[in-house]
Design a protein around this motif. Structure first.
Motif, PDB file in Angstrom:
ATOM      1  N   VAL A 172       0.842  -1.206   0.000  1.00  0.00           N
ATOM      2  CA  VAL A 172       0.000   0.000   0.000  1.00  0.00           C
ATOM      3  C   VAL A 172       0.874   1.251   0.000  1.00  0.00           C
ATOM      4  O   VAL A 172       0.606   2.217  -0.732  1.00  0.00           O
ATOM      5  CB  VAL A 172      -0.968  -0.016   1.202  1.00  0.00           C
ATOM      6  CG1 VAL A 172      -1.634   1.344   1.401  1.00  0.00           C
ATOM      7  CG2 VAL A 172      -2.029  -1.095   0.992  1.00  0.00           C
ATOM      8  N   GLN A 173       1.939   1.247   0.802  1.00  0.00           N
ATOM      9  CA  GLN A 173       2.826   2.402   0.834  1.00  0.00           C
ATOM     10  C   GLN A 173       3.496   2.628  -0.523  1.00  0.00           C
ATOM     11  O   GLN A 173       3.700   3.767  -0.949  1.00  0.00           O
ATOM     12  CB  GLN A 173       3.882   2.246   1.934  1.00  0.00           C
ATOM     13  CG  GLN A 173       3.316   2.249   3.351  1.00  0.00           C
ATOM     14  CD  GLN A 173       2.407   3.431   3.616  1.00  0.00           C
ATOM     15  OE1 GLN A 173       2.730   4.571   3.305  1.00  0.00           O
ATOM     16  NE2 GLN A 173       1.231   3.151   4.182  1.00  0.00           N
ATOM     17  N   CYS A 174       3.817   1.547  -1.205  1.00  0.00           N
ATOM     18  CA  CYS A 174       4.398   1.651  -2.552  1.00  0.00           C
ATOM     19  C   CYS A 174       3.414   2.322  -3.503  1.00  0.00           C
ATOM     20  O   CYS A 174       3.775   3.237  -4.251  1.00  0.00           O
ATOM     21  CB  CYS A 174       4.786   0.257  -3.055  1.00  0.00           C
ATOM     22  SG  CYS A 174       5.486   0.225  -4.731  1.00  0.00           S
ATOM     23  N   LEU A 175       2.152   1.879  -3.473  1.00  0.00           N
ATOM     24  CA  LEU A 175       1.139   2.507  -4.342  1.00  0.00           C
ATOM     25  C   LEU A 175       0.909   3.965  -3.964  1.00  0.00           C
ATOM     26  O   LEU A 175       0.726   4.821  -4.834  1.00  0.00           O
ATOM     27  CB  LEU A 175      -0.172   1.724  -4.275  1.00  0.00           C
ATOM     28  CG  LEU A 175      -0.204   0.373  -4.988  1.00  0.00           C
ATOM     29  CD1 LEU A 175      -1.572  -0.287  -4.795  1.00  0.00           C
ATOM     30  CD2 LEU A 175       0.121   0.499  -6.467  1.00  0.00           C
ATOM     31  N   ARG A 176       0.929   4.267  -2.667  1.00  0.00           N
ATOM     32  CA  ARG A 176       0.787   5.661  -2.232  1.00  0.00           C
ATOM     33  C   ARG A 176       1.933   6.504  -2.786  1.00  0.00           C
ATOM     34  O   ARG A 176       1.725   7.648  -3.198  1.00  0.00           O
ATOM     35  CB  ARG A 176       0.761   5.752  -0.704  1.00  0.00           C
ATOM     36  CG  ARG A 176      -0.544   5.266  -0.088  1.00  0.00           C
ATOM     37  CD  ARG A 176      -0.496   5.324   1.434  1.00  0.00           C
ATOM     38  NE  ARG A 176      -0.313   6.674   1.930  1.00  0.00           N
ATOM     39  CZ  ARG A 176      -1.298   7.542   2.144  1.00  0.00           C
ATOM     40  NH1 ARG A 176      -2.546   7.183   1.906  1.00  0.00           N
ATOM     41  NH2 ARG A 176      -1.040   8.738   2.596  1.00  0.00           N
ATOM     42  N   GLY A 177       3.119   5.924  -2.800  1.00  0.00           N
ATOM     43  CA  GLY A 177       4.279   6.632  -3.338  1.00  0.00           C
ATOM     44  C   GLY A 177       4.161   6.930  -4.823  1.00  0.00           C
ATOM     45  O   GLY A 177       4.853   7.797  -5.348  1.00  0.00           O
ATOM     46  N   ARG A 178       3.269   6.214  -5.486  1.00  0.00           N
ATOM     47  CA  ARG A 178       3.042   6.431  -6.923  1.00  0.00           C
ATOM     48  C   ARG A 178       1.807   7.278  -7.194  1.00  0.00           C
ATOM     49  O   ARG A 178       1.380   7.404  -8.332  1.00  0.00           O
ATOM     50  CB  ARG A 178       2.946   5.094  -7.629  1.00  0.00           C
ATOM     51  CG  ARG A 178       4.290   4.349  -7.595  1.00  0.00           C
ATOM     52  CD  ARG A 178       4.151   2.916  -8.049  1.00  0.00           C
ATOM     53  NE  ARG A 178       5.395   2.208  -7.855  1.00  0.00           N
ATOM     54  CZ  ARG A 178       6.103   1.664  -8.822  1.00  0.00           C
ATOM     55  NH1 ARG A 178       5.688   1.736 -10.080  1.00  0.00           N
ATOM     56  NH2 ARG A 178       7.221   1.032  -8.569  1.00  0.00           N
ATOM     57  N   GLY A 179       1.212   7.803  -6.120  1.00  0.00           N
ATOM     58  CA  GLY A 179       0.128   8.760  -6.304  1.00  0.00           C
ATOM     59  C   GLY A 179      -1.250   8.311  -5.879  1.00  0.00           C
ATOM     60  O   GLY A 179      -2.188   9.114  -5.841  1.00  0.00           O
ATOM     61  N   MET A 180      -1.430   7.017  -5.555  1.00  0.00           N
ATOM     62  CA  MET A 180      -2.760   6.567  -5.146  1.00  0.00           C
ATOM     63  C   MET A 180      -3.078   7.046  -3.741  1.00  0.00           C
ATOM     64  O   MET A 180      -2.213   7.043  -2.866  1.00  0.00           O
ATOM     65  CB  MET A 180      -2.863   5.047  -5.229  1.00  0.00           C
ATOM     66  CG  MET A 180      -2.914   4.544  -6.648  1.00  0.00           C
ATOM     67  SD  MET A 180      -3.474   2.833  -6.778  1.00  0.00           S
ATOM     68  CE  MET A 180      -5.197   2.981  -6.394  1.00  0.00           C
ATOM     69  N   LYS A 181      -4.324   7.455  -3.545  1.00  0.00           N
ATOM     70  CA  LYS A 181      -4.765   7.975  -2.248  1.00  0.00           C
ATOM     71  C   LYS A 181      -5.544   6.875  -1.542  1.00  0.00           C
ATOM     72  O   LYS A 181      -6.765   6.812  -1.581  1.00  0.00           O
ATOM     73  CB  LYS A 181      -5.610   9.222  -2.468  1.00  0.00           C
ATOM     74  CG  LYS A 181      -4.802  10.321  -3.150  1.00  0.00           C
ATOM     75  CD  LYS A 181      -5.663  11.450  -3.629  1.00  0.00           C
ATOM     76  CE  LYS A 181      -4.801  12.451  -4.396  1.00  0.00           C
ATOM     77  NZ  LYS A 181      -5.612  13.523  -4.987  1.00  0.00           N
ATOM     78  N   ILE A 182      -4.800   5.988  -0.898  1.00  0.00           N
ATOM     79  CA  ILE A 182      -5.366   4.804  -0.273  1.00  0.00           C
ATOM     80  C   ILE A 182      -4.726   4.580   1.084  1.00  0.00           C
ATOM     81  O   ILE A 182      -3.673   5.156   1.387  1.00  0.00           O
ATOM     82  CB  ILE A 182      -5.163   3.541  -1.153  1.00  0.00           C
ATOM     83  CG1 ILE A 182      -3.675   3.277  -1.395  1.00  0.00           C
ATOM     84  CG2 ILE A 182      -5.911   3.677  -2.468  1.00  0.00           C
ATOM     85  CD1 ILE A 182      -3.364   2.003  -2.155  1.00  0.00           C
ATOM     86  N   HIS A 183      -5.357   3.749   1.915  1.00  0.00           N
ATOM     87  CA  HIS A 183      -4.739   3.313   3.163  1.00  0.00           C
ATOM     88  C   HIS A 183      -5.162   1.877   3.463  1.00  0.00           C
ATOM     89  O   HIS A 183      -6.198   1.415   2.999  1.00  0.00           O
ATOM     90  CB  HIS A 183      -5.076   4.242   4.341  1.00  0.00           C
ATOM     91  CG  HIS A 183      -6.526   4.276   4.694  1.00  0.00           C
ATOM     92  ND1 HIS A 183      -7.411   5.176   4.122  1.00  0.00           N
ATOM     93  CD2 HIS A 183      -7.263   3.515   5.546  1.00  0.00           C
ATOM     94  CE1 HIS A 183      -8.619   4.980   4.616  1.00  0.00           C
ATOM     95  NE2 HIS A 183      -8.566   3.979   5.474  1.00  0.00           N
ATOM     96  N   LEU A 184      -4.336   1.207   4.228  1.00  0.00           N
ATOM     97  CA  LEU A 184      -4.558  -0.195   4.589  1.00  0.00           C
ATOM     98  C   LEU A 184      -5.722  -0.297   5.559  1.00  0.00           C
ATOM     99  O   LEU A 184      -5.871   0.533   6.469  1.00  0.00           O
ATOM    100  CB  LEU A 184      -3.291  -0.766   5.227  1.00  0.00           C
ATOM    101  CG  LEU A 184      -3.215  -2.276   5.424  1.00  0.00           C
ATOM    102  CD1 LEU A 184      -3.099  -2.983   4.082  1.00  0.00           C
ATOM    103  CD2 LEU A 184      -2.003  -2.626   6.289  1.00  0.00           C
TER     104      LEU A 184
END
Length: 199
Positions: free
Chosen positions: A147-159
């Motif tokens: 999830v942190q990897c995807l957040r680093g690519r711009g996705m606005k998500i959380h576990l």
């Protein structure tokens, strides 16, 4: 778009393939022909694991993290065609909309006839062991890394608190522009980065 939780049992490509192919009840490959050696992602060698041995005993194909979408789709197609051949209704109009050459078919999701699912159980692909919460003791930590990897690519998500998946932070712009092929690429790369070789 609602802020509903997303369950990510597999890499998104597998999930998408499962949904499009009409695999009822699965979250989820080159055709492994029923062999279940799981490639060691840390070393690149094909070393059997306990889960691979169990998969082989059950006769079910084993998905791997390093499989590409075509390889995964071949395994799902084998399962779906078995279901169809054993009486699960094909949704022909939806099947006609599948990508050309993919071999994908859409099936009725009623779960009937139950005998078809019993007959085809040995063809239902197994999750990669790394993505199986019961088999991977580091699953929750690695899911957080994903999830942190995807957040680093711009996705606005959380576990989610139980580590079972993720949900959106922002309903107005939930993906941060990461959609389609760009999302598929990020998902694959983040899955490999978060789950490969970590023990």
């Amino acid at each position: 778009m609602t802020n509903a939780p997303r369950r990510l049992g597999l890499v998104a490509l597998t999930l998408l393939a499962t949904v499009l192919a009409g695999c009822g009840g699965a979250k989820s490959g080159a055709d492994t022909g029923g062999t279940a050696d799981v490639a060691s992602l840390a070393t690149g060698s094909a070393a059997p694991s306990a889960s691979a041995t169990a998969a082989a005993a059950a006769g079910r194909p084993q998905l791997r993290l390093d499989m590409n979408a075509d390889e995964q789709q071949r395994l799902w197609n084998t399962y779906n065609y078995c279901l169809r051949d054993h009486g699960v209704k094909e949704l022909k109009e939806r099947s006609a909309g599948a990508p050309a050459g993919s071999g994908m078919i859409s099936l009725d999701q009623s779960g009937e006839p139950k005998a078809a699912y019993v007959a085809c159980a040995d063809k239902l692909p197994l999750q990669p062991p790394e993505l199986d919460k019961e088999k991977n003791p580091n699953y929750v930590i690695q899911r957080n890394d994903y999830v942190q990897c995807l957040r680093g690519r711009g996705m606005k998500i959380h576990l989610l608190p139980d580590g079972s998946g993720w949900t959106y932070d922002d309903v107005e712009d939930p993906t941060g522009g990461l959609v389609g092929a760009a999302y598929d690429k990020a998902d694959k790369e983040c899955t490999m980065e978060a789950f490969r070789g970590k023990k």
